[in-house]
Write a protein that holds these residues in place. Structure first.
Motif, PDB file in Angstrom:
ATOM      1  N   TYR A 198     -33.326  39.119  32.042  1.00  8.33           N
ATOM      2  CA  TYR A 198     -34.642  38.509  32.230  1.00  8.33           C
ATOM      3  C   TYR A 198     -35.332  38.439  30.875  1.00  8.33           C
ATOM      4  O   TYR A 198     -35.637  39.476  30.273  1.00  8.33           O
ATOM      5  N   ALA A 202     -30.650  40.333  41.143  1.00  5.57           N
ATOM      6  CA  ALA A 202     -29.797  39.642  40.176  1.00  5.57           C
ATOM      7  C   ALA A 202     -28.420  40.307  40.109  1.00  5.57           C
ATOM      8  O   ALA A 202     -27.392  39.633  40.060  1.00  5.57           O
ATOM      9  N   ASP A 219     -32.405  35.588  35.571  1.00  6.67           N
ATOM     10  CA  ASP A 219     -33.288  35.799  36.704  1.00  6.67           C
ATOM     11  C   ASP A 219     -34.638  35.120  36.504  1.00  6.67           C
ATOM     12  O   ASP A 219     -35.661  35.771  36.382  1.00  6.67           O
ATOM     13  N   TYR A 268     -35.456  48.231  40.028  1.00 10.42           N
ATOM     14  CA  TYR A 268     -34.634  49.241  39.351  1.00 10.42           C
ATOM     15  C   TYR A 268     -34.035  50.273  40.306  1.00 10.42           C
ATOM     16  O   TYR A 268     -33.282  51.142  39.880  1.00 10.42           O
ATOM     17  N   SER A 321     -39.194  46.982  27.546  1.00 10.57           N
ATOM     18  CA  SER A 321     -38.807  47.278  28.912  1.00 10.57           C
ATOM     19  C   SER A 321     -39.682  46.480  29.878  1.00 10.57           C
ATOM     20  O   SER A 321     -40.859  46.252  29.630  1.00 10.57           O
ATOM     21  N   ASN A 322     -39.072  46.035  30.986  1.00  9.61           N
ATOM     22  CA  ASN A 322     -39.852  45.349  32.025  1.00  9.61           C
ATOM     23  C   ASN A 322     -40.328  46.323  33.090  1.00  9.61           C
ATOM     24  O   ASN A 322     -40.928  45.921  34.075  1.00  9.61           O
ATOM     25  N   ASP A 352     -26.640  46.173  30.756  1.00 10.18           N
ATOM     26  CA  ASP A 352     -27.921  45.525  30.501  1.00 10.18           C
ATOM     27  C   ASP A 352     -27.778  44.415  29.464  1.00 10.18           C
ATOM     28  O   ASP A 352     -26.875  44.431  28.641  1.00 10.18           O
ATOM     29  N   GLY A 353     -28.714  43.479  29.506  1.00 11.45           N
ATOM     30  CA  GLY A 353     -28.652  42.340  28.600  1.00 11.45           C
ATOM     31  C   GLY A 353     -29.470  42.512  27.339  1.00 11.45           C
ATOM     32  O   GLY A 353     -29.593  41.593  26.535  1.00 11.45           O
ATOM     33  N   ASP A 354     -30.047  43.707  27.166  1.00  9.52           N
ATOM     34  CA  ASP A 354     -30.957  43.880  26.028  1.00  9.52           C
ATOM     35  C   ASP A 354     -30.368  44.735  24.904  1.00  9.52           C
ATOM     36  O   ASP A 354     -31.110  45.297  24.100  1.00  9.52           O
ATOM     37  N   GLY A 405     -35.946  40.248  40.221  1.00  6.66           N
ATOM     38  CA  GLY A 405     -35.738  41.663  39.905  1.00  6.66           C
ATOM     39  C   GLY A 405     -34.285  42.000  39.641  1.00  6.66           C
ATOM     40  O   GLY A 405     -33.374  41.305  40.075  1.00  6.66           O
ATOM     41  N   ASN A 462     -38.017  34.772  39.295  1.00  5.07           N
ATOM     42  CA  ASN A 462     -37.696  36.149  38.955  1.00  5.07           C
ATOM     43  C   ASN A 462     -37.663  37.005  40.221  1.00  5.07           C
ATOM     44  O   ASN A 462     -38.644  37.081  40.956  1.00  5.07           O
ATOM     45  N   GLN A 512     -28.974  47.558  24.946  1.00  9.54           N
ATOM     46  CA  GLN A 512     -29.125  49.014  25.010  1.00  9.54           C
ATOM     47  C   GLN A 512     -27.806  49.693  25.366  1.00  9.54           C
ATOM     48  O   GLN A 512     -27.731  50.917  25.387  1.00  9.54           O
TER      49      GLN A 512
END
Ligand SMILES: Nc1nc2c(ncn2[C@@H]2O[C@H](COP(=O)(O)OP(=O)(O)O)[C@@H](O)[C@H]2O)c(=O)[nH]1
Ligand SMILES: [Mg+2]
Length: 219
Positions: free
Chosen positions: A11, A65, A36, A167, A198-199, A83-85, A61, A59, A87
């Motif tokens: 996202y 997704a 998402d 989450y 972070s979302n 994760d896509g970020d 969540g 979106n 991390q």
């Protein structure tokens, strides 16, 4: 030949998703990104980087997704989520897959076996509390129940309902696997905190996790 797939929920991660996909591609046979309803060009970057990309209009969540991505994983022996970020370190995927090959149906990458001093205090605290509760409910010690870096035996993927939102999917997946008698194992992964945002909406998402856990144990 063992066939593997990776599911990456994303996202608004256009800055990092390209690198995540490129580094994940050599580790698995198929990379699936679920965009998402991002407002940025996450989907475009993911597609150009070589991922099979699913775009959701709105979106919904991380949980939804991830479910959408997992449904596309029929026929794979092992399915990894990350994760896509950035991390998670894609080069650590083989260790997770090995956990499944060694007989675990769910192999969780835990950040707590290695140096995790970069983890913000709030995350560390919520993780300690979640670890205590999830370990108790799952009947075995789970050090990192919030970790989204995992490998699943492809055969259990269609068996998991994963009734959770946002989450809470990480926690509910563990409880469901434990209740169904699947073997859960943890392996060490790196703990990476960079400039990503972070979302997580602390109050709302914590409540959602508690709610989904309660819903699960009441079923
Ligand atoms: N598909 C989707 N992915 C999400 C959503 N929120 C977070 N993610 C992804 O889930 C991963 C972890 O989310 P993040 O907000 O970074 O949580 P944190 O790392 O636990 O603080 C990242 O790859 C995000 O792109 C969402 O609403 N939809
Ligand atoms: Mg993150």
């Amino acid at each position: 030949m063992m066939k593997s797939a990776a599911v990456i929920p994303g996202y608004n991660v256009s800055k990092t998703i390209g690198e995540v996909v490129r580094r994940t591609l050599p580790m698995v046979d198929q990379v699936i990104v679920v965009d998402d309803g991002s407002q940025d060009n996450t989907a475009e970057v993911a597609r150009e980087s070589g991922a099979l990309t699913i775009t959701l209009e709105e979106n919904t969540g991380k949980a939804n997704a991830t479910r959408v991505g997992l449904r596309r994983c029929e026929g794979f022996d092992v399915v990894v989520t990350l994760d896509g970020d950035l991390q998670h370190c894609p080069e650590e995927i083989p260790a997770l897959i090995e956990g499944v090959m060694d007989g675990a149906q769910l192999c969780i990458g835990s950040r707590f076996f290695n140096d995790h001093s970069s983890m913000p205090f709030g995350s560390r605290f919520s993780n300690r509390v979640a670890s205590w509760i999830i370990s108790l409910l799952a009947g075995q010690r789970i050090t990192d129940p919030q970790s989204g870096f995992r490998a699943l035996d492809g055969r259990i993927v269609p068996e998991l309902e994963l009734r959770a939102e946002r989450y809470a999917i990480e926690h509910v997946m563990i409880l469901e696997a434990a209740r169904k008698g699947f073997t859960i194992k943890e392996v060490p992964i790196s703990c990476i905190y960079g400039s990503e945002q972070s979302n997580v909406r602390v109050l709302q998402d914590t409540c959602r996790v508690v709610y989904d856990i309660l819903r699960f144990i009441s079923r």
